[in-house]
Design a protein around this motif. Sequence first.
Motif, PDB file in Angstrom:
ATOM      1  N   MET A  37       0.820  -1.207   0.000  1.00 57.21           N
ATOM      2  CA  MET A  37       0.000   0.000   0.000  1.00 57.21           C
ATOM      3  C   MET A  37       0.860   1.266   0.000  1.00 57.21           C
ATOM      4  O   MET A  37       0.433   2.332   0.448  1.00 57.21           O
ATOM      5  CB  MET A  37      -0.940  -0.017   1.199  1.00 57.21           C
ATOM      6  CG  MET A  37      -1.989  -1.125   1.135  1.00 57.21           C
ATOM      7  SD  MET A  37      -3.110  -0.974  -0.284  1.00 57.21           S
ATOM      8  CE  MET A  37      -4.115   0.415   0.244  1.00 57.21           C
ATOM      9  N   CYS A  38       2.067   1.158  -0.553  1.00 56.17           N
ATOM     10  CA  CYS A  38       2.918   2.340  -0.680  1.00 56.17           C
ATOM     11  C   CYS A  38       2.395   3.226  -1.812  1.00 56.17           C
ATOM     12  O   CYS A  38       1.549   2.821  -2.621  1.00 56.17           O
ATOM     13  CB  CYS A  38       4.363   1.936  -0.956  1.00 56.17           C
ATOM     14  SG  CYS A  38       4.650   1.200  -2.575  1.00 56.17           S
ATOM     15  N   ASP A  39       2.877   4.453  -1.880  1.00 55.02           N
ATOM     16  CA  ASP A  39       2.498   5.346  -2.967  1.00 55.02           C
ATOM     17  C   ASP A  39       3.087   4.845  -4.280  1.00 55.02           C
ATOM     18  O   ASP A  39       4.202   4.306  -4.312  1.00 55.02           O
ATOM     19  CB  ASP A  39       3.010   6.762  -2.704  1.00 55.02           C
ATOM     20  CG  ASP A  39       2.273   7.440  -1.551  1.00 55.02           C
ATOM     21  OD1 ASP A  39       1.101   7.093  -1.323  1.00 55.02           O
ATOM     22  OD2 ASP A  39       2.880   8.306  -0.891  1.00 55.02           O
ATOM     23  N   PRO A  40       2.370   5.024  -5.386  1.00 59.67           N
ATOM     24  CA  PRO A  40       2.900   4.602  -6.688  1.00 59.67           C
ATOM     25  C   PRO A  40       4.207   5.330  -7.012  1.00 59.67           C
ATOM     26  O   PRO A  40       4.417   6.475  -6.599  1.00 59.67           O
ATOM     27  CB  PRO A  40       1.792   4.995  -7.670  1.00 59.67           C
ATOM     28  CG  PRO A  40       0.554   5.058  -6.841  1.00 59.67           C
ATOM     29  CD  PRO A  40       0.993   5.542  -5.493  1.00 59.67           C
ATOM     30  N   GLN A  41       5.051   4.663  -7.774  1.00 59.90           N
ATOM     31  CA  GLN A  41       6.344   5.238  -8.134  1.00 59.90           C
ATOM     32  C   GLN A  41       6.763   4.733  -9.512  1.00 59.90           C
ATOM     33  O   GLN A  41       6.495   3.583  -9.868  1.00 59.90           O
ATOM     34  CB  GLN A  41       7.408   4.863  -7.096  1.00 59.90           C
ATOM     35  CG  GLN A  41       8.796   5.391  -7.395  1.00 59.90           C
ATOM     36  CD  GLN A  41       9.833   4.884  -6.419  1.00 59.90           C
ATOM     37  OE1 GLN A  41       9.548   4.075  -5.540  1.00 59.90           O
ATOM     38  NE2 GLN A  41      11.069   5.347  -6.564  1.00 59.90           N
ATOM     39  N   TYR A  42       7.435   5.591 -10.274  1.00 58.76           N
ATOM     40  CA  TYR A  42       7.959   5.208 -11.578  1.00 58.76           C
ATOM     41  C   TYR A  42       9.465   5.387 -11.608  1.00 58.76           C
ATOM     42  O   TYR A  42      10.007   6.366 -11.094  1.00 58.76           O
ATOM     43  CB  TYR A  42       7.368   6.076 -12.698  1.00 58.76           C
ATOM     44  CG  TYR A  42       5.922   5.806 -13.007  1.00 58.76           C
ATOM     45  CD1 TYR A  42       5.564   4.836 -13.937  1.00 58.76           C
ATOM     46  CD2 TYR A  42       4.915   6.532 -12.383  1.00 58.76           C
ATOM     47  CE1 TYR A  42       4.230   4.591 -14.233  1.00 58.76           C
ATOM     48  CE2 TYR A  42       3.585   6.297 -12.668  1.00 58.76           C
ATOM     49  CZ  TYR A  42       3.249   5.326 -13.598  1.00 58.76           C
ATOM     50  OH  TYR A  42       1.934   5.092 -13.885  1.00 58.76           O
ATOM     51  N   GLN A  43      10.142   4.429 -12.222  1.00 64.02           N
ATOM     52  CA  GLN A  43      11.540   4.587 -12.597  1.00 64.02           C
ATOM     53  C   GLN A  43      11.616   4.290 -14.090  1.00 64.02           C
ATOM     54  O   GLN A  43      11.279   3.189 -14.524  1.00 64.02           O
ATOM     55  CB  GLN A  43      12.433   3.616 -11.823  1.00 64.02           C
ATOM     56  CG  GLN A  43      12.422   3.835 -10.322  1.00 64.02           C
ATOM     57  CD  GLN A  43      13.273   2.818  -9.597  1.00 64.02           C
ATOM     58  OE1 GLN A  43      14.496   2.920  -9.546  1.00 64.02           O
ATOM     59  NE2 GLN A  43      12.623   1.811  -9.041  1.00 64.02           N
ATOM     60  N   GLU A  44      12.035   5.277 -14.860  1.00 64.12           N
ATOM     61  CA  GLU A  44      12.123   5.105 -16.306  1.00 64.12           C
ATOM     62  C   GLU A  44      13.543   5.396 -16.764  1.00 64.12           C
ATOM     63  O   GLU A  44      14.136   6.409 -16.384  1.00 64.12           O
ATOM     64  CB  GLU A  44      11.128   6.004 -17.024  1.00 64.12           C
ATOM     65  CG  GLU A  44       9.684   5.597 -16.785  1.00 64.12           C
ATOM     66  CD  GLU A  44       8.676   6.404 -17.580  1.00 64.12           C
ATOM     67  OE1 GLU A  44       7.543   5.926 -17.734  1.00 64.12           O
ATOM     68  OE2 GLU A  44       9.027   7.516 -18.032  1.00 64.12           O
ATOM     69  N   LEU A  45      14.074   4.500 -17.565  1.00 66.77           N
ATOM     70  CA  LEU A  45      15.414   4.663 -18.112  1.00 66.77           C
ATOM     71  C   LEU A  45      15.355   4.576 -19.629  1.00 66.77           C
ATOM     72  O   LEU A  45      14.756   3.644 -20.186  1.00 66.77           O
ATOM     73  CB  LEU A  45      16.355   3.577 -17.595  1.00 66.77           C
ATOM     74  CG  LEU A  45      16.716   3.580 -16.107  1.00 66.77           C
ATOM     75  CD1 LEU A  45      17.656   2.419 -15.819  1.00 66.77           C
ATOM     76  CD2 LEU A  45      17.361   4.886 -15.700  1.00 66.77           C
ATOM     77  N   PHE A  46      15.960   5.559 -20.296  1.00 64.71           N
ATOM     78  CA  PHE A  46      16.151   5.439 -21.733  1.00 64.71           C
ATOM     79  C   PHE A  46      17.235   4.393 -21.989  1.00 64.71           C
ATOM     80  O   PHE A  46      18.095   4.121 -21.137  1.00 64.71           O
ATOM     81  CB  PHE A  46      16.554   6.777 -22.340  1.00 64.71           C
ATOM     82  CG  PHE A  46      15.491   7.827 -22.247  1.00 64.71           C
ATOM     83  CD1 PHE A  46      14.244   7.629 -22.814  1.00 64.71           C
ATOM     84  CD2 PHE A  46      15.735   9.029 -21.587  1.00 64.71           C
ATOM     85  CE1 PHE A  46      13.252   8.595 -22.732  1.00 64.71           C
ATOM     86  CE2 PHE A  46      14.760  10.007 -21.505  1.00 64.71           C
ATOM     87  CZ  PHE A  46      13.517   9.787 -22.077  1.00 64.71           C
ATOM     88  N   SER A  47      17.217   3.830 -23.186  1.00 64.52           N
ATOM     89  CA  SER A  47      18.183   2.795 -23.529  1.00 64.52           C
ATOM     90  C   SER A  47      19.616   3.266 -23.287  1.00 64.52           C
ATOM     91  O   SER A  47      20.454   2.513 -22.781  1.00 64.52           O
ATOM     92  CB  SER A  47      18.013   2.393 -24.994  1.00 64.52           C
ATOM     93  OG  SER A  47      18.968   1.425 -25.372  1.00 64.52           O
ATOM     94  N   LYS A  48      19.893   4.535 -23.596  1.00 61.50           N
ATOM     95  CA  LYS A  48      21.257   5.062 -23.448  1.00 61.50           C
ATOM     96  C   LYS A  48      21.709   5.117 -21.989  1.00 61.50           C
ATOM     97  O   LYS A  48      22.915   5.208 -21.701  1.00 61.50           O
ATOM     98  CB  LYS A  48      21.354   6.449 -24.076  1.00 61.50           C
ATOM     99  CG  LYS A  48      20.502   7.506 -23.395  1.00 61.50           C
ATOM    100  CD  LYS A  48      20.631   8.847 -24.083  1.00 61.50           C
ATOM    101  CE  LYS A  48      19.783   9.933 -23.407  1.00 61.50           C
ATOM    102  NZ  LYS A  48      20.228  10.180 -22.021  1.00 61.50           N
ATOM    103  N   ASP A  49      20.746   5.088 -21.058  1.00 63.69           N
ATOM    104  CA  ASP A  49      21.075   5.171 -19.633  1.00 63.69           C
ATOM    105  C   ASP A  49      21.184   3.809 -18.956  1.00 63.69           C
ATOM    106  O   ASP A  49      21.507   3.735 -17.769  1.00 63.69           O
ATOM    107  CB  ASP A  49      20.016   6.010 -18.910  1.00 63.69           C
ATOM    108  CG  ASP A  49      19.936   7.431 -19.446  1.00 63.69           C
ATOM    109  OD1 ASP A  49      21.010   8.003 -19.737  1.00 63.69           O
ATOM    110  OD2 ASP A  49      18.816   7.952 -19.603  1.00 63.69           O
TER     111      ASP A  49
END
Length: 324
Positions: free
Chosen positions: A164-176
Amino acid sequence: MIFQVLLIALITDFTQAKITAAKTLHNEFATSDKPASLKMTATRKVVQRVLSTEVSEGVGARVRRSVGRPELRNLDPFLLLDEGKVQKPAGFPDHPHRGFETVTYILDGAVEHEDFCGHHGILKTGDLQWMTAGKGVVHSEMPYGDQEGWFLQLWVNLKAKDKMCDPQYQELFSKDIPKPSRDGITVAVISGESLGEKSPVKTRTPTLYLDFNLEPGAKYKQSVPEGWTTFAYVLNGAVKLSSYEVAAHNIVVFSDGDSVEMENVSNEKTRFLLIAGEPTEEPIVQHGPFVMNSHQEIQNAIQDFQHGRNGFEKAPFWRSKGRQ
C-alpha cells in the motif's frame, strides 16, 4: 502490458470468480540458515523447462506467457512474464493495478503510457519502465505509431509492508542502461549487476534482471545470490545454460546455487534474459490486476477501485486520451 482479464469482467464476475490463493513456494529456493562459511558454492542446475504459449490479453492483443501459466504460477516473487508483439488498434487500454510492480522493457518499436496521476511518456526500443503500483494505479499502455511493438512485461510481487505504498515510476532510456561488453558477451543491466557494472534502478523486492547477447562460442558465469528464485527466458537463438540447451520462447527454472553458467554453442547470436529475485515467502491471493495477501484484501481492492478511495480516488473520473 495489461496482462489480465478485462476490467469489466473482473468486476461483474467477482461474485462468481474463483480466487486462487496460494502460499508462496517453500522449495529449494528458500534461503539457507547456515553460516556464510558453510553455505553452498555451486553452479545452479536446470530443474524445469516450460515453452511459453500464446494467450489473449487486453483488447485484440496476443502475448506469449511463461511465468503465470499453471506450471509456473506464483514463482515467488515473480507473478507473470509475458512477451508480446502488438500493433494498433490492439493494445492495453485503461486498467488498474494494486500490490505489485510491473517492469516493461521495449525490445523493438514504441509504447505510449499514460496514467491517472498525470504521468505520460513514450517508451522506445531499449527503454525501461519499472512501475511500483503500490496502493493503486490506473493506466493505459498502447502501441505508438504504426509500427508493431515488441515488449516484455514482468510482474514482481511486493511484500505486505510495501503493497500500500504510494505509486512510483523509474524510467530509463536505452542510453542510460549499462551495457558492458567483453569476450563476445554484451549484457543490458536492467537491475542488479553484471560484468562489473550496476543498474541505477532501485527495487523494493531485490531483483536481478539481465538481458544477455552472446556471440557464437561466447561463455560466461554469472553470479546470483543464493536463495533467490532464478529463471532464464530465451528470446532468439539457443543457449546452453548450466549444460542444458534451451531454444527460443522457452523458460527454464534453476535450482539453488551461487551462479549460472552460459555458453553459445551455435553458429548464430543468441539473446536471453536471466532474472532472479528474493522470495517474499508470504501468502499470495491474486484476482486479475490485484495481488494481495488475503481474500479480504482483494475484496477491499475491488471496492476501493469501484468507489474511488484508498489510492483510487481519481479512478471513477479518469479516461486516457485514447478513451476520451
